[in-house]
Design an enzyme around this catalytic site. Structure first.
Site, short mmCIF file in Angstrom:
data_model
loop_
_atom_site.label_atom_id
_atom_site.label_comp_id
_atom_site.label_asym_id
_atom_site.label_seq_id
_atom_site.Cartn_x
_atom_site.Cartn_y
_atom_site.Cartn_z
N HIS A 1 -0.84 14.69 -28.64
CA HIS A 1 -1.33 13.32 -28.38
C HIS A 1 -2.00 12.74 -29.61
CE1 HIS A 1 -1.38 13.93 -23.75
NE2 HIS A 1 -0.26 13.37 -24.15
N LYS B 1 6.72 23.59 -12.67
CA LYS B 1 5.84 22.43 -12.52
C LYS B 1 5.40 22.31 -11.06
CE LYS B 1 4.65 17.81 -13.65
NZ LYS B 1 4.83 16.62 -14.47
N GLU C 1 -5.23 17.79 -10.92
CA GLU C 1 -5.70 18.29 -12.21
C GLU C 1 -7.20 18.54 -12.29
OE1 GLU C 1 -3.49 16.77 -15.52
OE2 GLU C 1 -5.05 17.31 -16.95
N GLU D 1 9.55 20.02 -23.95
CA GLU D 1 8.79 20.26 -22.71
C GLU D 1 9.35 21.48 -21.96
OE1 GLU D 1 6.07 18.64 -21.85
OE2 GLU D 1 6.20 16.58 -22.60
N ARG E 1 0.81 -1.22 0.00
CA ARG E 1 0.00 0.00 0.00
C ARG E 1 0.84 1.27 0.00
NH1 ARG E 1 -2.98 -2.93 3.80
NH2 ARG E 1 -4.75 -3.94 2.80
N HIS F 1 -0.27 19.58 -25.98
CA HIS F 1 -0.47 18.14 -25.83
C HIS F 1 -1.74 17.62 -26.49
CE1 HIS F 1 2.89 18.47 -23.15
NE2 HIS F 1 2.87 17.18 -22.86
N HIS G 1 7.35 11.75 -27.97
CA HIS G 1 6.38 12.59 -27.26
C HIS G 1 6.74 14.08 -27.32
CE1 HIS G 1 3.53 13.84 -24.22
NE2 HIS G 1 4.52 14.43 -23.58
N ASN H 1 -0.65 20.91 -20.17
CA ASN H 1 -0.97 20.21 -21.41
C ASN H 1 -0.85 21.09 -22.64
OD1 ASN H 1 -1.53 17.81 -20.09
ND2 ASN H 1 -3.62 18.47 -19.63
N ARG I 1 -3.60 22.64 -13.37
CA ARG I 1 -2.61 21.67 -13.82
C ARG I 1 -2.75 21.40 -15.32
NH1 ARG I 1 0.07 16.56 -10.60
NH2 ARG I 1 1.39 15.88 -12.32
N LYS J 1 2.51 11.95 -10.94
CA LYS J 1 1.68 11.09 -11.80
C LYS J 1 2.48 9.84 -12.13
CE LYS J 1 -1.34 14.26 -14.30
NZ LYS J 1 -1.73 14.74 -15.64
N1 LIG Z 1 4.37 11.07 -15.08
C1 LIG Z 1 4.35 12.17 -15.80
O1 LIG Z 1 3.98 13.25 -15.33
C2 LIG Z 1 4.86 12.11 -17.20
C3 LIG Z 1 5.08 13.30 -17.91
C4 LIG Z 1 5.61 13.22 -19.19
C5 LIG Z 1 5.89 11.97 -19.75
N2 LIG Z 1 5.64 10.84 -19.04
C6 LIG Z 1 5.95 9.51 -19.59
O2 LIG Z 1 7.36 9.44 -19.78
C7 LIG Z 1 7.64 8.51 -20.83
C8 LIG Z 1 8.67 9.14 -21.75
O3 LIG Z 1 9.83 9.43 -21.00
P1 LIG Z 1 11.27 9.48 -21.67
O4 LIG Z 1 11.23 10.36 -22.86
O5 LIG Z 1 12.22 9.76 -20.59
O6 LIG Z 1 11.40 8.02 -22.26
P2 LIG Z 1 12.26 6.74 -21.88
O7 LIG Z 1 12.22 6.45 -20.45
O8 LIG Z 1 11.79 5.68 -22.82
O9 LIG Z 1 13.73 7.19 -22.28
C9 LIG Z 1 14.06 7.45 -23.62
C10 LIG Z 1 15.22 6.55 -24.08
O10 LIG Z 1 16.43 7.02 -23.50
C11 LIG Z 1 17.11 5.96 -22.83
N3 LIG Z 1 17.86 6.60 -21.76
C12 LIG Z 1 17.38 7.10 -20.61
N4 LIG Z 1 18.33 7.78 -19.96
C13 LIG Z 1 19.44 7.70 -20.71
C14 LIG Z 1 20.76 8.22 -20.57
N5 LIG Z 1 21.09 9.01 -19.55
N6 LIG Z 1 21.66 7.91 -21.54
C15 LIG Z 1 21.31 7.15 -22.61
N7 LIG Z 1 20.08 6.66 -22.80
C16 LIG Z 1 19.16 6.92 -21.86
C17 LIG Z 1 16.02 5.03 -22.44
O11 LIG Z 1 16.51 3.72 -22.23
C18 LIG Z 1 15.09 5.10 -23.64
O12 LIG Z 1 15.59 4.29 -24.67
C19 LIG Z 1 6.33 8.23 -21.51
O13 LIG Z 1 5.91 6.93 -21.14
C20 LIG Z 1 5.38 9.27 -20.96
O14 LIG Z 1 4.05 8.81 -20.88
C21 LIG Z 1 5.14 10.89 -17.78
ZN LIG Z 2 4.44 15.96 -22.14
#
Ligand SMILES: NC(=O)c1ccc[n+]([C@@H]2O[C@H](COP(=O)([O-])OP(=O)(O)OC[C@H]3O[C@@H](n4cnc5c(N)ncnc54)[C@H](O)[C@@H]3O)[C@@H](O)[C@H]2O)c1
Ligand SMILES: [Zn+2]
Length: 373
Positions: free
Chosen positions: A252, A227, A237, A185, A121, A248, A266, A245, A241, A143
């Site tokens: 999206h 943020k 949200e 972003e 939990r 977005h 993204h 977006n 919040r 999130k």
């Molecule tokens: N929770 C939230 O508020 C929120 C906000 C925005 C996005 N997201 C989520 O985040 C995800 C996208 O995140 P992302 O762009 O970080 O993607 P990711 O985690 O897939 O990383 C992108 C790529 O970079 C590689 N990588 C990571 N760090 C590295 C480093 N230091 N050196 C070399 N390679 C590295 C990873 O293995 C991957 O191949 C999506 O699933 C999205 O939905 C969540």
């Molecule tokens: Zn985003």
């Protein structure tokens, strides 16, 4: 090292930002630990590059590290991997007061955060984001999610971390395309609420992109401050919040249209989406006509995409793109909410936008031919 405090009542936490933080991870995490042990979830791109330094940083403070390395990529945000993380945490006897560490990008952060929310939990969570996107966005604000076969991020929880360590040095191994996507972003924050920050990015964005540590630290700090500020006003949200977006709703739809594939990351969708949101704002008479081109020029100068024809492969027509927007989980009663802008740095949430101008804008954008090179 710079620190941004997220002052949520009863659940306040720090975001430490700076170069070399992995090497002092042990000392920095100690105040959050009940015993000298952490459980790290990471991926197979990050582990070979950064896990040893994290381990050494822990060893220096006498902290024992167990790790689970998952395959890199969006497909890891799945029910099956969630089960794997949860069962692993139980197997290695992570206790309720122990901390699980998410060492990776948004994929590892979202998945591990969700696992932390439901194991026993809720066990403690430390985010160690390794992509620019994760440092400025996904690791902050609580999130967490996995994807369902029916859509992205459809299953998850709000679960705040106990600490965020953003080591800007880890960004040196990030592929340029991922770095730029994260930068999309960063620009969003300037566009939505801080014109001076946008101006700063116009000046120092190239240095940031090309590896300047001070510029990276400043941009991550300002993004996290913004943020955090918005999350404090509206954690779940219900209102403000939604400003996050910006870009977005369009983004999206484009991600869905390209199957969440390598055709469009993204943050790349966000950069095209921000330009379209400013175009729409200008067409609706909300902002001055010359503003969208200033936005477009900055993204383009940085090497990001700004136009639909820059997405490889075909796109659906304007009607289908609008239908994809309707499927977004933020749609209420069939009404699409857009984040529009009165100026750079002055975004506003506009529910129930008339879809005719949106369709017209998308038709025009789809018809814009690729320049002859
Ligand atoms: N929770 C939230 O508020 C929120 C906000 C925005 C996005 N997201 C989520 O985040 C995800 C996208 O995140 P992302 O762009 O970080 O993607 P990711 O985690 O897939 O990383 C992108 C790529 O970079 C590689 N990588 C990571 N760090 C590295 C480093 N230091 N050196 C070399 N390679 C590295 C990873 O293995 C991957 O191949 C999506 O699933 C999205 O939905 C969540
Ligand atoms: Zn985003």
């Amino acid at each position: 090292m710079e620190t941004v405090r997220v002052d949520l009542p009863g659940r306040a936490y720090d975001i430490h930002i700076g170069p070399g933080l992995l090497s002092s991870a042990g000392t920095l995490m100690t105040p959050c630990l009940a015993r000298q042990r952490v459980f790290v979830v990471t991926d197979d791109n990050v582990a070979p590059r950064h896990l040893d330094r994290f381990r050494a940083g822990c060893a220096g403070a006498g902290i024992e590290v167990s790790s689970l390395v998952l395959p890199a990529g969006e497909a890891t945000k799945s029910w099956a991997r969630l089960e794997e993380v949860v069962e692993w945490l139980l197997m290695v006897r992570a206790e309720r007061n122990d901390a699980v560490v998410a060492l990776g990008g948004g994929v590892i952060g979202d998945l591990t955060g969700f696992a932390a929310a439901i194991v026993r939990r809720g066990i403690r969570l430390i985010q160690v984001p390794t992509t620019l996107l994760a440092q400025v966005d996904s690791s902050v604000g609580g999130k967490t999610a996995i994807n369902s076969p029916l859509g992205k991020n459809l299953v998850g929880a709000f679960y705040q971390p106990d600490l965020v360590l953003a080591d800007t040095d880890v960004l040196t191994t990030l592929p340029r395309r991922d770095l730029l996507a994260g930068y999309g972003e960063v620009v969003k924050y300037g566009l939505l609420g801080d014109a001076a920050f946008f101006e700063w990015l116009e000046e120092f964005g190239p240095a940031l992109r090309d590896g300047d540590t001070a510029a990276r630290v400043h941009a991550v700090r300002r993004s996290c401050e913004m943020k955090a500020d918005i999350v404090l006003r509206d954690e779940k949200e219900h209102g403000d919040r939604a400003l996050l977006n910006l870009g977005h709703t369009f983004g999206h739809a484009l991600e869905a249209a390209t199957g969440y594939s390598d055709r469009l990351l993204h943050g790349e969708g966000v950069s095209i989406g921000c330009v379209l949101a400013f175009d729409l704002s200008a067409q609706m008479g909300l902002c001055a006509q010359e503003v969208p081109s200033r936005v477009r020029v900055h993204f383009r100068d940085m090497g990001l995409r700004t136009q639909l024809h820059e997405i490889p492969g075909g796109l659906p027509d304007a009607d289908d793109l609008v239908d994809l927007m309707r499927q977004d989980k933020k749609v209420r009663d069939g009404q699409i909410t857009f984040v529009l802008a009165r100026a750079i740095g002055e975004a506003l949430v506009v529910p129930g936008v008339d879809l005719a101008p949106v369709r017209a804008l998308l038709s025009d954008a789809l018809a814009t031919p690729a320049p002859v090179s």
